[in-house]
Design an enzyme around this catalytic site. Structure first.
Site, mmCIF file in Angstrom:
data_model
loop_
_atom_site.group_PDB
_atom_site.id
_atom_site.type_symbol
_atom_site.label_atom_id
_atom_site.label_comp_id
_atom_site.label_asym_id
_atom_site.label_seq_id
_atom_site.Cartn_x
_atom_site.Cartn_y
_atom_site.Cartn_z
ATOM 1 N N SER A 237 2.580 6.501 3.110
ATOM 2 C CA SER A 237 1.282 6.961 2.618
ATOM 3 C C SER A 237 0.364 5.762 2.463
ATOM 4 O O SER A 237 0.740 4.622 2.761
ATOM 5 C CB SER A 237 1.445 7.667 1.271
ATOM 6 N N LYS A 238 -0.842 6.013 1.980
ATOM 7 C CA LYS A 238 -1.828 4.934 1.852
ATOM 8 C C LYS A 238 -1.364 3.844 0.893
ATOM 9 O O LYS A 238 -1.765 2.695 1.030
ATOM 10 C CB LYS A 238 -3.169 5.508 1.393
#
Length: 463
Positions: A237-238
């Site tokens: 994910s980010k």
């Protein structure tokens, strides 16, 4: 028969690393077998889909060199086709209208959970007479006995019991088709032979297989790719630095390096790590894709990128670094100077942005010197030695590295000091830092005028 594969992104976000890897494996499979690679845009989520995201996806694929043979096709332009297939299932008794309201469905779900049952649709409308005029979704009449199996190229045979599945909604009450149904209709009408996608779709596959069979279409082969995780073994994910593909371009990575790195996330090919695009196409084999999640490692990506950067000439490196220098408001217009300067730092950099940053001192008009370096290397006896060497450099006509080395050697014997005590004050005044390429190299590249100007500015700063 030549294989036909597809990549089907939704334009509700940019092309990210996971999507790019899925696209790449489809592309490599098609190119390896001389097949067809199709691009399909699944844009039925009208609220979240944007043209900007669509363009970002197309730009990312083009940057990575993943050309498509057919498409892009858009689901929003294929609604009549979906309606035809819904009607076909209704006409054959393989689908039925469901008038259960959202509130009723939620109550059924809550009751099932409270009783420890799987919260699936209970078939209330399955055999209920039609209720014309009442809003109705369309459900697929799934078999309630037996099982559904499919062969996964990466995982072998996977089997689901039909009793675990429910009557899937294939069209909502407003007439819009649902994901699992549109995917099947698209794949069969586009003659897709192999569905290569992330393993988060495994639970969708038995429902889709039943739809293929109900519609009388051949079932394609499946390959479900392992997920990509961050260093903490959780879904990428980010927070792990997961970025859109175009951001990797902006960070200074080569597209061929990103392709090389992504190809080795989940696909094994012995101990070999570095591949050209053509070598990947030749070697790629879906059966060598594992089932365990892959770990995204920025350090490894940097190493792979550095290996690909090493294949470029100094002139090519200068051309590719120039945009990153310009972004720092630095002029790299003198290509010969830039090529020579960047060549001294290229082995330390993992990407072009990093190369621009560590080489910036070559291109600045004014050097900012680290205060700690000033205190340690530009005061007292060091300042006196620096002033003396500056005067000798001013008289030096031959600015080659060999001639500069002789000048320093002569000064060393005269001053009776160590090389570090002479070179570091010069280095700090020229680069602003205590670390740089060889001092003779730096002096030679900067040239006499620029070097003397920097040394004088450094001396003035401590007077």
């Amino acid at each position: 028969m030549k294989p036909r594969v597809r990549f089907a992104p939704s334009p509700t976000g940019a092309l990210h690393i996971g999507g790019a890897r899925t696209a790449l494996f489809n592309w490599l499979f098609a190119r390896h077998h001389g097949g067809v690679f199709i691009l399909r845009i699944e844009d039925t989520d009208l609220e979240r889909s944007t043209k900007e995201f669509e363009q970002s996806i197309l730009d990312g694929m083009r940057w990575l060199g993943m050309d498509w043979d057919e498409g892009p096709f858009y689901q929003t332009q294929r609604m009549d086709l979906y309606r035809e297939h819904v009607q076909k299932l209704l006409d054959e008794g393989k689908a039925y209208p469901c008038t259960c309201t959202p509130e009723e469905l939620e109550a059924k779900r809550a009751q099932a959970l409270a009783e420890g049952r799987k919260p699936k649709y209970d078939g209330t409308c399955r055999n209920r007479p039609a209720q014309p005029g009442k809003p109705a979704a369309i459900r697929f009449r799934a078999p309630v006995e037996g099982s559904v199996s499919f062969h996964d190229i990466c995982r072998g045979t996977i089997t689901f019991e039909n009793r675990e599945l429910d009557d899937l909604i294939i069209a909502r009450s407003d007439g819009s088709p649902t994901y699992n149904f549109t995917v099947v209709v698209d794949d069969v009408t586009m003659a897709i032979t192999h569905v290569i996608r992330g393993d988060d779709h495994i639970n969708n596959t038995p429902r889709q297989v039943l739809l293929y069979e109900a519609l009388g279409y051949p079932v394609p082969e499946f390959a479900h790719l392992p997920m990509i995780h961050g260093s903490d073994r959780k879904k990428l994910s980010k927070r792990h630095g997961a970025a859109s593909v175009t951001e990797y371009r902006e960070m200074g990575y080569l597209p061929e390096a990103v392709v090389n790195y992504l190809a080795r996330l989940g696909w094994s090919c012995g101990d070999r790590e570095i591949f050209s695009r053509d070598e990947l196409i030749k070697a790629f084999d879906l059966s060598a894709v594992g089932s365990a999640p892959s770990i995204f490692d920025f350090e490894k990506l940097g190493w792979v990128n550095a290996q690909h950067m090493a294949k470029n000439t100094d002139d090519e490196i200068a051309a590719m670094t120039e945009p990153f220098l310009k972004a720092m408001s630095l002029d790299a217009g003198d290509r010969a100077y830039a090529a020579r300067a960047l060549a001294t730092e290229r082995e330390r950099a993992r990407n072009f942005k990093e190369l621009a940053e560590i080489s910036a001192f070559y291109f600045r008009d004014v050097i900012e010197i680290d205060p700690k370096a000033t205190e340690k290397w530009l005061r007292g006896d060091n300042a006196k030695r620096l002033d003396t060497i500056k005067n000798r450099l001013a008289l030096q006509d031959d600015w080659s590295e060999q001639a500069l080395a002789k000048l320093f050697e002569s000064a060393l014997s005269e001053f009776g000091c160590k090389m570090l005590e002479l070179a570091q004050p010069v280095r700090v005044s020229l680069t602003g830092s205590t670390a740089s390429p060889g001092i003779y190299e730096v002096l030679s590249i900067l040239g006499k005028e620029r070097a003397l100007k920097r040394i004088e500015a450094a001396l003035q700063s401590v007077r």
